[in-house]
Structures are given as structure tokens and as C-alpha cells.
Design a protein around this motif. Structure first.
Motif, PDB file in Angstrom:
ATOM      1  N   ILE A   1       0.851  -1.270  -0.128  1.00  0.00           N
ATOM      2  CA  ILE A   1      -0.058  -0.019   0.080  1.00  0.00           C
ATOM      3  C   ILE A   1       0.978   1.154  -0.088  1.00  0.00           C
ATOM      4  O   ILE A   1       0.243   2.300  -0.507  1.00  0.00           O
ATOM      5  CB  ILE A   1      -1.048   0.072   1.242  1.00  0.00           C
ATOM      6  CG1 ILE A   1      -2.153  -1.272   1.146  1.00  0.00           C
ATOM      7  CG2 ILE A   1      -1.749   1.231   1.343  1.00  0.00           C
ATOM      8  CD1 ILE A   1      -2.542  -1.471   2.359  1.00  0.00           C
ATOM      9  N   THR A   2       1.939   1.302   0.553  1.00  0.00           N
ATOM     10  CA  THR A   2       3.151   2.297   0.747  1.00  0.00           C
ATOM     11  C   THR A   2       4.396   1.874   0.382  1.00  0.00           C
ATOM     12  O   THR A   2       4.711   0.462   0.394  1.00  0.00           O
ATOM     13  CB  THR A   2       2.892   2.843   2.082  1.00  0.00           C
ATOM     14  OG1 THR A   2       3.326   1.929   3.073  1.00  0.00           O
ATOM     15  CG2 THR A   2       1.813   3.542   2.547  1.00  0.00           C
ATOM     16  N   SER A   3       5.246   2.680  -0.185  1.00  0.00           N
ATOM     17  CA  SER A   3       6.698   2.192  -0.503  1.00  0.00           C
ATOM     18  C   SER A   3       7.431   2.413   0.884  1.00  0.00           C
ATOM     19  O   SER A   3       6.829   2.751   1.950  1.00  0.00           O
ATOM     20  CB  SER A   3       7.094   3.374  -1.269  1.00  0.00           C
ATOM     21  OG  SER A   3       7.418   4.760  -0.795  1.00  0.00           O
ATOM     22  N   LEU A   4       8.667   1.893   0.816  1.00  0.00           N
ATOM     23  CA  LEU A   4       9.354   2.071   1.915  1.00  0.00           C
ATOM     24  C   LEU A   4       9.605   3.507   2.418  1.00  0.00           C
ATOM     25  O   LEU A   4       9.562   3.812   3.578  1.00  0.00           O
ATOM     26  CB  LEU A   4      10.891   1.410   1.600  1.00  0.00           C
ATOM     27  CG  LEU A   4      11.982   1.208   2.575  1.00  0.00           C
ATOM     28  CD1 LEU A   4      11.339   0.322   3.589  1.00  0.00           C
ATOM     29  CD2 LEU A   4      13.388   0.762   2.224  1.00  0.00           C
ATOM     30  N   GLN A   5       9.988   4.355   1.435  1.00  0.00           N
ATOM     31  CA  GLN A   5       9.798   5.654   1.708  1.00  0.00           C
ATOM     32  C   GLN A   5       8.900   6.278   2.543  1.00  0.00           C
ATOM     33  O   GLN A   5       9.057   6.973   3.628  1.00  0.00           O
ATOM     34  CB  GLN A   5      10.385   6.494   0.354  1.00  0.00           C
ATOM     35  CG  GLN A   5      10.589   8.180   0.765  1.00  0.00           C
ATOM     36  CD  GLN A   5      10.739   8.503  -0.281  1.00  0.00           C
ATOM     37  OE1 GLN A   5      10.577   8.218  -1.612  1.00  0.00           O
ATOM     38  NE2 GLN A   5      11.210   9.923  -0.324  1.00  0.00           N
ATOM     39  N   LYS A   6       7.612   6.002   2.006  1.00  0.00           N
ATOM     40  CA  LYS A   6       6.292   6.386   2.603  1.00  0.00           C
ATOM     41  C   LYS A   6       6.178   6.071   4.146  1.00  0.00           C
ATOM     42  O   LYS A   6       5.809   6.589   5.042  1.00  0.00           O
ATOM     43  CB  LYS A   6       5.185   6.324   1.710  1.00  0.00           C
ATOM     44  CG  LYS A   6       5.292   7.390   0.605  1.00  0.00           C
ATOM     45  CD  LYS A   6       3.975   7.341  -0.283  1.00  0.00           C
ATOM     46  CE  LYS A   6       4.221   8.488  -1.375  1.00  0.00           C
ATOM     47  NZ  LYS A   6       3.060   8.446  -2.230  1.00  0.00           N
ATOM     48  N   THR A   7       6.543   4.794   4.072  1.00  0.00           N
ATOM     49  CA  THR A   7       6.348   4.108   5.432  1.00  0.00           C
ATOM     50  C   THR A   7       7.471   4.733   6.413  1.00  0.00           C
ATOM     51  O   THR A   7       6.897   4.888   7.566  1.00  0.00           O
ATOM     52  CB  THR A   7       6.374   2.459   5.331  1.00  0.00           C
ATOM     53  OG1 THR A   7       5.812   2.022   4.374  1.00  0.00           O
ATOM     54  CG2 THR A   7       6.502   1.749   6.578  1.00  0.00           C
ATOM     55  N   ALA A   8       8.587   4.972   6.019  1.00  0.00           N
ATOM     56  CA  ALA A   8       9.568   5.437   6.946  1.00  0.00           C
ATOM     57  C   ALA A   8       8.871   6.981   7.442  1.00  0.00           C
ATOM     58  O   ALA A   8       9.052   7.216   8.519  1.00  0.00           O
ATOM     59  CB  ALA A   8      10.559   5.756   6.305  1.00  0.00           C
ATOM     60  N   LEU A   9       8.330   7.516   6.560  1.00  0.00           N
ATOM     61  CA  LEU A   9       7.748   8.773   6.898  1.00  0.00           C
ATOM     62  C   LEU A   9       6.313   8.874   7.733  1.00  0.00           C
ATOM     63  O   LEU A   9       6.260   9.636   8.603  1.00  0.00           O
ATOM     64  CB  LEU A   9       6.993   9.657   5.343  1.00  0.00           C
ATOM     65  CG  LEU A   9       6.547  10.943   5.450  1.00  0.00           C
ATOM     66  CD1 LEU A   9       7.702  11.961   6.397  1.00  0.00           C
ATOM     67  CD2 LEU A   9       6.294  11.733   4.355  1.00  0.00           C
ATOM     68  N   LEU A  10       5.627   7.713   7.509  1.00  0.00           N
ATOM     69  CA  LEU A  10       4.705   7.341   8.513  1.00  0.00           C
ATOM     70  C   LEU A  10       5.090   7.056   9.872  1.00  0.00           C
ATOM     71  O   LEU A  10       4.501   7.546  10.812  1.00  0.00           O
ATOM     72  CB  LEU A  10       4.036   6.294   8.000  1.00  0.00           C
ATOM     73  CG  LEU A  10       3.013   6.590   6.819  1.00  0.00           C
ATOM     74  CD1 LEU A  10       2.342   5.029   6.207  1.00  0.00           C
ATOM     75  CD2 LEU A  10       1.815   7.363   7.097  1.00  0.00           C
ATOM     76  N   HIS A  11       6.488   6.550   9.952  1.00  0.00           N
ATOM     77  CA  HIS A  11       6.779   6.112  11.224  1.00  0.00           C
ATOM     78  C   HIS A  11       7.342   7.460  11.864  1.00  0.00           C
ATOM     79  O   HIS A  11       7.162   7.432  13.230  1.00  0.00           O
ATOM     80  CB  HIS A  11       7.986   5.077  11.115  1.00  0.00           C
ATOM     81  CG  HIS A  11       7.506   3.957  10.879  1.00  0.00           C
ATOM     82  ND1 HIS A  11       8.313   2.807  11.251  1.00  0.00           N
ATOM     83  CD2 HIS A  11       6.478   3.153  10.231  1.00  0.00           C
ATOM     84  CE1 HIS A  11       7.670   1.598  10.784  1.00  0.00           C
ATOM     85  NE2 HIS A  11       6.336   1.934  10.309  1.00  0.00           N
ATOM     86  N   GLU A  12       7.968   8.209  10.928  1.00  0.00           N
ATOM     87  CA  GLU A  12       8.419   9.630  11.534  1.00  0.00           C
ATOM     88  C   GLU A  12       7.455  10.360  11.957  1.00  0.00           C
ATOM     89  O   GLU A  12       7.265  11.125  13.200  1.00  0.00           O
ATOM     90  CB  GLU A  12       9.034  10.546  10.294  1.00  0.00           C
ATOM     91  CG  GLU A  12       9.488  11.829  10.754  1.00  0.00           C
ATOM     92  CD  GLU A  12      10.039  12.477   9.455  1.00  0.00           C
ATOM     93  OE1 GLU A  12       9.655  13.703   9.358  1.00  0.00           O
ATOM     94  OE2 GLU A  12      10.814  11.992   8.596  1.00  0.00           O
ATOM     95  N   MET A  13       6.234  10.356  11.128  1.00  0.00           N
ATOM     96  CA  MET A  13       4.864  11.101  11.733  1.00  0.00           C
ATOM     97  C   MET A  13       4.530  10.583  12.866  1.00  0.00           C
ATOM     98  O   MET A  13       4.128  11.270  13.973  1.00  0.00           O
ATOM     99  CB  MET A  13       3.786  10.933  10.616  1.00  0.00           C
ATOM    100  CG  MET A  13       2.847  11.693  10.857  1.00  0.00           C
ATOM    101  SD  MET A  13       1.167  11.268   9.574  1.00  0.00           S
ATOM    102  CE  MET A  13       2.033  10.990   8.251  1.00  0.00           C
ATOM    103  N   SER A  14       4.423   9.202  13.249  1.00  0.00           N
ATOM    104  CA  SER A  14       4.047   8.558  14.513  1.00  0.00           C
ATOM    105  C   SER A  14       4.946   9.265  15.622  1.00  0.00           C
ATOM    106  O   SER A  14       4.259   9.468  16.764  1.00  0.00           O
ATOM    107  CB  SER A  14       4.277   6.959  14.307  1.00  0.00           C
ATOM    108  OG  SER A  14       3.777   6.407  15.601  1.00  0.00           O
ATOM    109  N   ASP A  15       6.141   9.351  15.310  1.00  0.00           N
ATOM    110  CA  ASP A  15       7.082   9.913  16.552  1.00  0.00           C
ATOM    111  C   ASP A  15       6.640  11.365  16.661  1.00  0.00           C
ATOM    112  O   ASP A  15       6.814  11.870  17.861  1.00  0.00           O
ATOM    113  CB  ASP A  15       8.520   9.641  16.247  1.00  0.00           C
ATOM    114  CG  ASP A  15       9.228   8.350  16.030  1.00  0.00           C
ATOM    115  OD1 ASP A  15       8.100   7.414  16.692  1.00  0.00           O
ATOM    116  OD2 ASP A  15      10.030   8.113  15.526  1.00  0.00           O
TER     117      ASP A  15
END
Length: 141
Positions: free
Chosen positions: A89-103
Motif C-alpha cells: 500500500i505504501t513504499s518504503l520511503q512513505k512507510t518511513a515517513l509514516l513512522h516519523e509522523m508517528s514519532d
């Protein structure tokens, strides 16, 4: 209400929330000379609260979407967003941004710290875009 109808209702709520987040991100213009420092702080804090609201709605929607469509039961935000990567559903880059957003969301409770609040406010436009993109990608059919 069955699970699919609940997803449809949640998705509609998300899109409505994103419209208000988009408005908050773009109003008022930072170039507005008539806005006082105190009012800028109020706008900043409102943007942060609106972002947090949209983030939580999105996280809950994605969790429910994964439960309905992939029978996944995740609890933490990072595991929910990691499942998006697993299911393409998401790329590795977008997933990393989602994790950053979570933090960043976790740090939002420290918004009384001016430096943290100002840093988060600068990131909200890209986070808002990602949230909206994610929700549109996994719209219920």
C-alpha cells in the motif's frame, strides 16, 4: 453496522477532517503582515491539534481497513503502518515517513516546548499530504 459500512463511514469522516486540516495548513498565509505573534502561536497550535486529530483518525481507519481486508490485527501505530508496506500500500520511503509522523505525534504532547511545536508545524504540510494520499489509496470499495 457491518465492518464494510463502518469503513465507508470512517473514510467519509477522514476526508472531511482532511479538508479542515488542509484549510488550517494554508490559512493564514505566513506572509500576512497583520497577524500578531500571539495569533501566529494560536494558529500554530490549532494546526498541531488538527494534525493530531487527523493522524489518530487515519491510524484507526488503517487499522480497521487491515482487519477487514487482510485479517491483520495490529495494535501499535508503527505495526499498522508497517503492514501498509507489507501489503504494498505504501513504499518504503512513505512507510518511513509514516513512522516519523508517528514519532512526531507522540512529541505533540510537548507542544508547550516552542522548538518542538515550531518543528512539528513545519512538517505538517507534508504529513497532511501523506495522510490524504494514504486514505485515498485504501478507500473502501
Amino acid at each position: 453496522m457491518n465492518a464494510h459500512k463502518k469503513l465507508i463511514a470512517q473514510h467519509a469522516q477522514l476526508l472531511k477532517a482532511y479538508k479542515t486540516l488542509d484549510f488550517a495548513v494554508h490559512y493564514p498565509s505566513e506572509n500576512s503582515h497583520h497577524i500578531t505573534a500571539e495569533l501566529r502561536t494560536i494558529y500554530r497550535d490549532s494546526r498541531i491539534k488538527r494534525f493530531c486529530y487527523c493522524y489518530v483518525l487515519t491510524k484507526n481507519y488503517v487499522r480497521n481497513y487491515m482487519r477487514v481486508t487482510h485479517a491483520n490485527k495490529m495494535r501499535t501505530a508503527k505495526s499498522i503502518f508497517q503492514a501498509c508496506l507489507t501489503h504494498n500500500i505504501t513504499s518504503l520511503q512513505k512507510t518511513a515517513l509514516l513512522h516519523e509522523m508517528s514519532d512526531a505525534h507522540k512529541k505533540s504532547s510537548y507542544a508547550y516546548d516552542e522548538e518542538i511545536a515550531n518543528d512539528l508545524e513545519k512538517k505538517i504540510p507534508k504529513y497532511a499530504h501523506l495522510l490524504n494520499t494514504l486514505a485515498l489509496r485504501i478507500a473502501p470499495k
